[in-house]
Design an enzyme around this catalytic site. Structure first.
Site, PDB file in Angstrom:
ATOM      1  N   CYS A 183      26.131  52.246  35.712  1.00 28.64           N
ATOM      2  CA  CYS A 183      27.329  51.783  36.407  1.00 28.64           C
ATOM      3  C   CYS A 183      27.612  50.313  36.055  1.00 28.64           C
ATOM      4  O   CYS A 183      28.013  50.018  34.940  1.00 28.64           O
ATOM      5  CB  CYS A 183      27.193  52.006  37.911  1.00 28.64           C
ATOM      6  SG  CYS A 183      28.771  51.951  38.789  1.00 28.64           S
ATOM      7  N   GLU A 230      20.265  58.174  39.355  1.00 24.92           N
ATOM      8  CA  GLU A 230      19.116  58.014  40.253  1.00 24.92           C
ATOM      9  C   GLU A 230      19.290  58.738  41.581  1.00 24.92           C
ATOM     10  O   GLU A 230      18.304  58.965  42.294  1.00 24.92           O
ATOM     11  CB  GLU A 230      18.830  56.527  40.497  1.00 24.92           C
ATOM     12  CG  GLU A 230      19.858  55.772  41.317  1.00 24.92           C
ATOM     13  CD  GLU A 230      20.999  55.184  40.508  1.00 24.92           C
ATOM     14  OE1 GLU A 230      21.512  54.119  40.892  1.00 24.92           O
ATOM     15  OE2 GLU A 230      21.405  55.798  39.493  1.00 24.92           O
ATOM     16  N   HIS A 238      25.730  57.535  38.477  1.00 26.20           N
ATOM     17  CA  HIS A 238      24.411  57.151  38.993  1.00 26.20           C
ATOM     18  C   HIS A 238      23.423  58.307  38.834  1.00 26.20           C
ATOM     19  O   HIS A 238      23.413  59.232  39.651  1.00 26.20           O
ATOM     20  CB  HIS A 238      24.514  56.752  40.472  1.00 26.20           C
ATOM     21  CG  HIS A 238      25.142  55.420  40.689  1.00 26.20           C
ATOM     22  ND1 HIS A 238      24.411  54.251  40.740  1.00 26.20           N
ATOM     23  CD2 HIS A 238      26.446  55.066  40.838  1.00 26.20           C
ATOM     24  CE1 HIS A 238      25.231  53.227  40.930  1.00 26.20           C
ATOM     25  NE2 HIS A 238      26.471  53.696  40.991  1.00 26.20           N
TER      26      HIS A 238
END
Length: 526
Positions: A91, A184, A182
């Site tokens: 990002c 994660e 993202h």
């Protein structure tokens, strides 16, 4: 392999995560650890120093609430892009990499992408070999307004989305990768695998960081730090302090003395379990202080939750300090500090600044008594501490124990705390937890407990009228305790627990179940 070699191996086979202030940076470290690779999080303005110390095999640049095009927004050290190692920008991390390497990023306050999105894979890459194929569509999680408009030299797009023409980009020659989404977070289903591909296939790390290696490394570090000195450790009966004590004892043996302050506010049989495990099973020198009378005397007439907490915390420190002075000669204080307690957070209000989260289980005791801290768990997350406990051979009853607040039952008894009310609650709580364990649900629940309310209701038992207390049951699921959902017990289960409590616990004639999630409620009642 020698202990020192293991320590060198862990440091050299690591990933450096540069934090630009994202709320989910810790999740990046979690995903890297899950891939069997050691990682550290550092704020951007200390990243170069950390790079020299770790000499990592790869770098991950986190997201951020900042805008790359805003004056004073954070940057990555320029030296990172000349280091010849792989870089993975997430990002803001993608945007700052592109900006610093000559690309173009534009601000967008109108139509960013937020929430679930889908990317189309348009080119192959070693980053997702055997995971994604050209032509496939995959779900990801976006959270951005700004976006990359022009790529730096050497980069090409390998996936696109409706709102991001450069959703995933690569400079395969330099092994630089950037993504607008993202990976994660759990809302990107293949995100963990994508990060694992980066650390294994791109960075070339074996992924063999284990708790067995960590254990041996920490034993060596503790011995080196402590030498011939003496260590004291405050035991609460919780997972963190228990694992700390067992690990330190394995390293230095009788140089460790544990102090267990029993405030009389623990669960049924818990104090006896702590004494038995540490004194009898492990042979650890243990000072057991029965301070129930002192705590209950101080709590007499106190009904305000914050006043309860402050009194209990202050009294615990006073007693611990008294006992530490009696022991005498202690050079070190061992604490169960965890990684989330010490990760440095970054604020951009009024310019970049670093705030270090402090964590002192016994207040200012180390400074007042001129002791140095031993914090062997400070690189671990909570579930990793449990893994270490298993590696140390600790009983499941300690390793898998639900979180328990420092003030103990005092904040599960709204209103005045008395010995009688503690005893009633202990019995009800024990029945509840026994039924949860019997149903095989204990490890599926983050936290479960009973609360004794300052409310009395009319009941009928036998042919007689009763006027007794109400017990509330609480059970939640969570990953970190920051948010929580109620556990959806079957009605039959709750009815059985309620029947047992009113039949077996004198002083309770009504049982309720708390259906409140967090937020708006907190997990504990006080």
């Amino acid at each position: 392999m020698s202990v020192s070699s293991i320590a060198d191996k862990i440091v050299s086979e690591s990933i450096l995560i540069v934090d630009f202030g994202s709320q989910v940076t810790q999740l990046i470290a979690r995903r890297v650890r899950e891939a069997g690779v050691y990682s550290e999080i550092v704020p951007f303005n200390r990243a170069e120093e950390a790079f020299q110390r770790l000499q990592p095999k790869g770098i991950i640049l986190s997201g951020s609430p900042a805008s790359v095009v805003a004056e004073g927004s954070p940057r990555a050290p320029e030296s990172f892009f000349q280091a010849g190692i792989p870089i993975f920008g997430i990002c803001y991390g993608q945007q700052v990499m592109c900006h610093q390497l000559g690309g173009k990023v534009t601000a967008n306050d109108v139509d960013g992408e937020f929430g679930r999105a889908f990317i189309d894979v348009i080119a192959p890459s070693p980053l997702f070999e055997n995971l994604w194929k050209v032509g496939e569509k995959h779900q990801v999680w976006m959270s951005h307004a700004d976006r990359v408009e022009a790529l730096p030299e050497g980069f090409k797009p390998i996936a696109v989305s409706d709102g991001a023409p450069f959703a995933l980009i690569a400079d395969e020659k330099r092994r630089f990768y950037g993504m607008q989404f993202h990976p994660e977070v759990v809302h990107t289903p293949d995100g963990g695998k994508l990060i694992a591909h980066f650390v294994h296939d791109i960075c070339g790390l074996a992924g063999d960081w284990t708790m067995a290696e960590f254990r041996q490394t920490k034993i060596a570090e503790i011995r080196k730090q402590v030498g011939d000195g003496r260590v004291i450790c405050g035991l609460s009966g919780g997972v963190d302090s228990s694992v700390t004590a067992v690990l330190v004892h394995e390293a230095i043996g009788d140089q460790l003395t544990c102090v267990f302050v029993d405030h009389g506010l623990m669960r049924q049989g818990e104090a006896e379990q702590v004494v038995s495990l540490f004194r009898e099973h492990y042979g650890i020198k243990l000072v057991h202080v029965n301070a129930e009378d002192r705590f209950l005397a101080g709590l007499k007439g106190v009904t305000d939750p914050e006043t309860k907490r402050k009194f209990i915390g202050k009294t615990f420190i006073e007693i611990f300090e008294e006992e530490a002075k009696k022991i005498g000669g202690a050079d070190f204080l061992a604490q169960g500090t965890l990684y989330p307690d010490v990760i440095e957070s970054v604020s951009f209000l009024g310019g970049p600044s670093v705030t270090i989260k402090s964590h002192h289980n016994v207040g200012g005791l180390p400074e007042r008594m001129n002791m140095k801290l031993v914090e062997p768990l400070r690189e671990l997350f909570k579930d990793e501490v449990r893994d270490l406990g298993r590696e140390l051979g600790m009983p499941d009853v300690f390793v898998d124990r639900h979180p328990f607040p420092g003030p103990g039952l005092a904040i599960r008894i709204p209103g005045e705390v008395t010995k009688e009310r503690c005893d009633i609650l202990r019995k009800a709580d024990a029945v509840y937890l026994e039924e949860i364990r019997n149903a095989g649900l204990y490890n599926a629940i983050w936290q479960a407990f009973a609360v004794l309310l300052p409310v009395r209701t009319v009941g009928v038992m036998g042919d007689g009228r009763t006027y007794d207390s109400v017990c509330a049951l609480r059970a939640v699921t969570s990953t970190d305790g920051m948010t929580a959902e109620i556990y959806p017990f079957q009605p039959e289960f709750l009815a059985n627990v309620a029947t047992r409590i009113v039949n077996e616990v004198r002083g309770i004639n009504r049982v309720t179940y708390d259906f409140t999630s967090k937020p708006p409620g907190t997990i504990e009642w006080e």
